[in-house]
Design a protein around this motif. Structure first.
Motif, short mmCIF file in Angstrom:
data_model
loop_
_atom_site.label_atom_id
_atom_site.label_comp_id
_atom_site.label_asym_id
_atom_site.label_seq_id
_atom_site.Cartn_x
_atom_site.Cartn_y
_atom_site.Cartn_z
N LEU A 255 0.72 -1.11 -0.08
CA LEU A 255 0.18 -0.08 -0.02
C LEU A 255 0.98 1.34 0.06
N LEU A 256 1.77 1.37 0.98
CA LEU A 256 2.63 2.46 1.02
C LEU A 256 3.39 2.51 -0.20
N ILE A 257 4.17 1.49 -0.65
CA ILE A 257 4.82 1.54 -1.95
C ILE A 257 3.91 2.50 -3.22
N ASN A 258 2.85 1.95 -3.18
CA ASN A 258 1.93 2.79 -4.24
C ASN A 258 1.62 4.12 -3.75
N THR A 259 1.34 4.51 -2.56
CA THR A 259 1.15 6.04 -2.42
C THR A 259 2.47 6.57 -2.61
N VAL A 325 6.42 9.32 2.94
CA VAL A 325 5.41 8.48 2.85
C VAL A 325 4.12 8.57 3.79
N ILE A 326 4.22 9.20 4.88
CA ILE A 326 2.93 9.17 5.74
C ILE A 326 1.98 10.19 5.21
N GLY A 327 2.62 11.39 4.87
CA GLY A 327 1.65 12.17 4.02
C GLY A 327 1.03 11.71 3.00
N SER A 328 2.06 10.90 2.02
CA SER A 328 1.34 10.33 0.87
C SER A 328 -0.03 9.60 0.81
N LEU A 364 -10.70 -1.96 7.53
CA LEU A 364 -9.83 -0.58 7.28
C LEU A 364 -8.58 -0.98 6.58
N PRO A 365 -8.11 -0.02 5.65
CA PRO A 365 -6.87 -0.41 4.88
C PRO A 365 -6.01 0.11 5.99
N ILE A 366 -4.90 -0.76 5.96
CA ILE A 366 -3.68 -0.31 6.99
C ILE A 366 -2.39 -0.36 6.36
N GLY A 367 -1.70 0.56 5.98
CA GLY A 367 -0.23 0.52 5.18
C GLY A 367 0.77 0.30 6.73
N ILE A 368 1.59 -0.63 6.15
CA ILE A 368 2.85 -1.02 7.25
C ILE A 368 4.07 -0.36 7.04
N LEU A 369 4.43 0.50 7.83
CA LEU A 369 5.75 1.14 7.77
C LEU A 369 6.55 0.63 8.86
N ALA A 370 7.97 0.26 8.73
CA ALA A 370 8.52 -0.07 10.07
C ALA A 370 9.83 0.34 9.67
N HIS A 371 10.46 0.90 11.28
CA HIS A 371 11.96 0.83 11.42
C HIS A 371 12.29 -0.90 11.61
N ALA A 372 12.25 -1.53 10.65
CA ALA A 372 12.52 -3.23 10.70
C ALA A 372 13.69 -3.73 11.91
N GLY A 373 14.50 -3.03 11.98
CA GLY A 373 15.69 -3.41 12.73
C GLY A 373 15.52 -3.07 14.04
N ASP A 374 14.50 -2.15 14.54
CA ASP A 374 14.17 -1.97 15.74
C ASP A 374 12.90 -2.66 16.09
N GLY A 375 12.48 -3.14 15.16
CA GLY A 375 10.94 -3.97 15.52
C GLY A 375 9.78 -2.74 15.82
#
Lengths: 477, 437
Positions: A255-259, A325-328, A364-375
């Motif tokens: 989802l976030l890749i797209n926005t 990305v958040i604003g997008s 509800l659509p949920i986009g996942i953004l993560a600081h993956a190294g930090d969990g």
């Protein structure tokens, strides 16, 4: 509304140009980055520590509640005014007092915007590692109040790790200096650590001595594209297990890749399940090996495409996509709610599952953004705040995500703080004893609940309640 | 202490884990006063029961990893954590270890090193002390520039409060801003806010490559200027220390003895290519600057030997053992200038008095010989430090700074505030009575 006497005195303290008491002006300071808002009864812009101290002393005398504010990018309601409160906005206190690169310190007023400091440090070949996504707007005082993180935490840590000393106006109006330019300058207790992340509830931080670092000699920025989120999360696990410490391991889902792509126009594959932005820094002679190793590990976890940015421009483009990305997501829905749940890295796939389950359960659509190294996850729940039933579902989804993170051995807040938004969930994470200790700490500093009350925890204020009644016209407190 | 209390304590920990005979207690005590008993709890629950009882009956408690400081502890209870020495979990995926607070610091480091993992903080007391002591002291070591202080490695803990209640904080996450930051505030509180029994520690992967370079110089001034030049060349090693000749003479290198002099000790830890390149740059700078001798160590055995020699030196000069220590900080850039001025205050600094400089922390530790009057010297060094934007370390430094700046109000405010915090945790004042007396 404040009485004229109070207005006059406040204006005398900060100067007539540095006070707002008209409704329109005040409404502009009644929000933050959450959906909540509340109009204050006044806004003052102190120019100095002396101003802040005088404000606090006066507020004490008449029982006025003060709420600190930087740039209002807060994500948990920590800088929201309360009914009948006066906002102390630190935007005028934005001077850099000293940059001392050879001793690795910078001394600043806390209204300074993070990015403005970074620009100055750049001239010396230095930087200040904590750079939350909001860093172009957010102030260092706000960063300190929330203990902000950012995308570089996996290697460099969070705001807490870069604060050497503070000047603080206590709720009594007295000014103290804690810590200093050097390590080991604390008196008895490391109060600096208590103030960092205290959301302006224990005192107002007016100056900070920051630890700054020389910029690393070299960097490599990589982009890894995956068919599935699971593959990206396997890459993260492989990279960490191999003993590599990237500065950054940022993940976005489909989802976030797209926005993001609609917004920045990078030409990202719109059918991809996830992408990782990976960055390593250090000495140039080491980095090619690191990149090669990371590429191998990503291939092992079925990466679809792996690219290394070949120029600073390319790297900047990737970062632009990440930072905006958040604003997008505004292109998809009028409102979003941004979560901050954090889990042990090994539980990353389970947390992804839990988020997807929430999305399905509450439709509800949920986009996942993560600081993956930090969990550290920032699920973006998309909705329309004009539809009450959607809002209700968003709140339910939020609680589910908090519970899921806690069940997985994590925390409800990795870097945004508790504020008012998550206060009601505190009991899910902490024992009664811990919450009681929070209250005892608040009382040790601010027994009358004068400064930013109702954030993190509530306490019953001592004594001043009677005085408060006389301060504000027609407002019952 | 009444027999009834001792009986209760004995029933909590078992007969073998309570010692009351003075001759048998001695091994576990340091300091002039004498507690009634030494107790060895076996778990968090036992610690909680012991402290609850003490709180109820107003018995003072001091805690230690292997030995307990008896200051303020006359007739009280000394609690030794050595039985709580288990490494409960080493979690590779999350780079976290869970250990009991009485765990030996070096044993823990060795154990995880076997699994490719690293816990950078050095033991508080040199050759060894407990993990609990490391956290309770929060003391900064000379690799803190690269690795940060012990606090940076604490993710959570179980702590028994002075009321006996058990507080659990934190989890296996490296980012956590939920509630007030008790997790890190407690680090360095010297056992006054509670007894940490179990702790979650953040780990790092072991560095790929290590190297040490030692250079021997004819004067402190020369050694200090060489350190300054390294920083000017943007070389920031894991450790950059100066040991003056009297201190350096005690280092016993197995490889070969270094030509006597004032020693600059450089440790590099990092990725292979850059570490090798930097080590060569350091060594050539030393030679260029006319070092009397340069030794480069790159084999594990030699490096480990140097590491343990360093910890032994620290043990002798550091912690609460050395009575004649003045510890001050001026920042890395001012260290050479501070040393020049210090040599004027301590004339035998190159021959008898001891000196250790942690250059990257800007931290200077001086151990004046008997000819120096300590109270006078402390005042002089305080002035010297303040003039360079620095200060003497810790509580003493804060007080002297407030005195010098005529900030008596601030000093009183800080005393009141910190007293109040302690009081909120320990209303009956039973824990760590020797601290801040």
């Amino acid at each position: 509304m404040l009485t004229q006497v109070v207005k006059d005195r406040l204006s005398e303290i900060v100067g007539p140009k540095n006070i707002i008491t008209n409704q329109g002006g005040m409404a502009a300071y009644g929000y933050d980055a959450t959906l909540m808002s509340q109009v204050p009864v006044g806004i003052v812009f102190p120019r100095s520590t002396e101003d802040v101290s005088a404000l606090v002393i006066y507020a004490n005398k008449i029982g006025l509640i003060l709420v600190p504010r930087g740039a209002g990018t807060n994500l948990s309601g920590g800088s929201l005014p309360l009914e009948g409160s006066v906002i102390v906005c630190f935007s005028r206190m934005n001077r850099i007092l000293e940059i001392d690169p050879k001793n690795f310190t910078a001394t600043v007023e806390t209204g300074l915007v993070n990015f403005d400091l970074q620009e100055e440090l750049e001239k010396f070949g230095y930087y200040y590692p904590p750079d939350p996504a909001s860093y172009k707007a957010s102030t260092l005082g706000g960063n300190i109040a929330e203990c902000s993180g950012g995308p570089r935490c996996f290697k460099y840590g969070v705001t807490r790790d870069y604060i050497l000393g503070l000047e603080v106006v206590l709720p009594s109006g007295k000014v103290i200096e804690i810590g200093g330019k050097n390590f080991k300058s604390e008196f008895r207790y490391d109060l600096t650590r208590l103030f960092v992340g205290s959301e302006g509830t224990l005192g107002f931080v007016t100056r900070a001595i920051l630890r700054i670092l020389p910029k690393p000699p070299a960097k490599r920025t990589m982009l890894a594209i995956y068919n599935k989120v699971e593959d990206a999360s396997r890459s993260v696990a492989e990279i960490v297990a191999a003993g590599i410490i990237p500065t950054t391991l940022e993940m976005m889902d489909n989802l976030l890749i797209n926005t993001a792509d609609e917004h920045v126009g990078l030409g990202l594959p719109l059918d991809a399940g996830a992408l990782l932005i990976i960055e390593v820094d250090g000495y140039d002679v080491d980095l090619d090996n690191q990149v090669r190793l990371i590429e191998e590990l990503c291939k092992k976890s079925d990466v679809r495409d792996f690219k290394v940015a070949t120029s600073q421009d390319e790297a900047d483009q990737l970062w632009l996509a990440r930072r905006t990305v958040i604003g997008s997501v505004g292109r998809r829905s009028p409102s979003y709610s941004l979560q901050d749940v954090t889990v042990p890295r090994s539980a990353f796939p389970q947390m992804v599952e839990a988020i997807l389950a929430c999305s399905k359960k509450y439709d509800l659509p949920i986009g996942i953004l993560a600081h993956a190294g930090d969990g550290n996850f920032h699920p973006l729940v998309l909705f329309d705040e004009r539809k009450p039933d959607e809002v209700a579902r968003v709140h339910k989804a939020e609680v589910d995500m908090v519970r899921a993170a806690l069940d997985l051995g994590g925390t409800m807040s990795g870097e945004h703080g508790i504020g008012v938004l998550k206060k009601e969930y505190l009991g899910l994470e902490f024992s009664d004893l811990a919450i009681d200790l929070f209250r005892r700490i608040k009382r040790s500093f601010d027994p009358h609940a004068m400064l930013n009350p109702g954030k993190i925890v509530d306490i019953v204020p001592a004594e001043l309640v009677e005085k408060r009644k006389g301060t504000v016209d027609g407002t019952s407190l | 202490m009444q027999d009834a209390i001792l009986k209760k304590l004995r029933s909590t920990v078992g007969d073998d884990n309570l010692v009351v005979q003075q001759d048998l207690m001695e091994e576990f005590l340091s300091g002039p006063e004498l507690p009634s008993a030494v107790i060895f709890p076996g778990g968090t629950k036992e610690v909680s029961e012991i402290i609850s009882l003490c709180n109820e009956l107003d018995v003072r408690i001091g805690v230690g990893g292997h030995t307990v400081n008896t200051r303020g502890l006359d007739g009280g209870l000394a609690m030794v954590m050595s039985r709580m020495n288990r490494v409960l979990d080493i979690d590779h995926e999350n780079l976290v270890a869970e250990v009991e607070a009485g765990t030996s610091h070096t044993a823990f480091q060795n154990k995880i090193a076997g699994e490719g993992l690293y816990f950078p903080p050095e033991p508080f007391k040199g050759s060894d002390s407990s993990i609990g002591a490391c956290i309770s002291s929060g003391d900064l070591d000379s690799m803190a520039f690269q690795y940060g202080p012990p606090r940076a490695y604490v993710l959570g803990f179980d702590m028994v409060l002075p009321t006996g209640e058990i507080l659990n904080c934190g989890s296996k996450v490296i980012k956590n801003v939920s509630g007030y930051d008790l997790i890190h505030f407690v680090v360095g509180s010297r056992g006054t806010l509670g007894v940490i029994t179990r702790v979650l520690l953040k780990l790092l992967p072991l560095p790929e490559t290590r190297r040490s370079i030692l250079g021997s110089f004819s004067s402190i001034e020369k050694a200090a200027s060489v350190m300054g030049k390294l920083l000017d060349q943007k070389i920031y090693p894991a450790r950059l220390n100066l040991l003056n000749a009297p201190v350096a003479a005690q280092l016993n290198l197995e490889s070969r003895q270094i030509v006597p002099g004032h020693l600059v000790l450089v440790d590099l830890e990092g990725l292979r290519n850059s570490t090798i390149r930097l080590s060569e740059e350091v060594a050539s700078l030393f030679r260029l600057e006319k070092a009397a001798d340069v030794i480069m160590l790159d084999e594990d055995e030699a490096l480990d030997n140097l590491g343990s020699q360093w910890l032994k030196l620290k043990e002798k000069y550091h912690g609460d053992v050395h009575e004649r220590a003045i510890d001050f900080l001026v920042g890395p850039d001012h260290a050479p200038q501070a040393l020049n001025q210090l040599e004027k205050l301590v004339e035998d600094l190159d021959s008898r008095s001891g000196l250790m400089v942690y250059a990257l922390n800007g931290n200077i530790r001086v151990f004046p010989s008997e000819v120096h009057e300590m109270t006078v010297l402390v005042q002089e060094i305080n002035r010297l430090a303040l003039s360079l934007g620095g200060n003497i370390a810790g509580d003493l430094g804060y007080r002297l700074k407030c005195e010098a700046l005529k900030e008596k109000d601030m000093w009183l405010e800080m005393v009141a505030l910190t007293d109040e915090i302690r009081n909120q945790f320990d209303p009956n004042g039973i824990l760590a009575p020797g601290v801040n007396q």
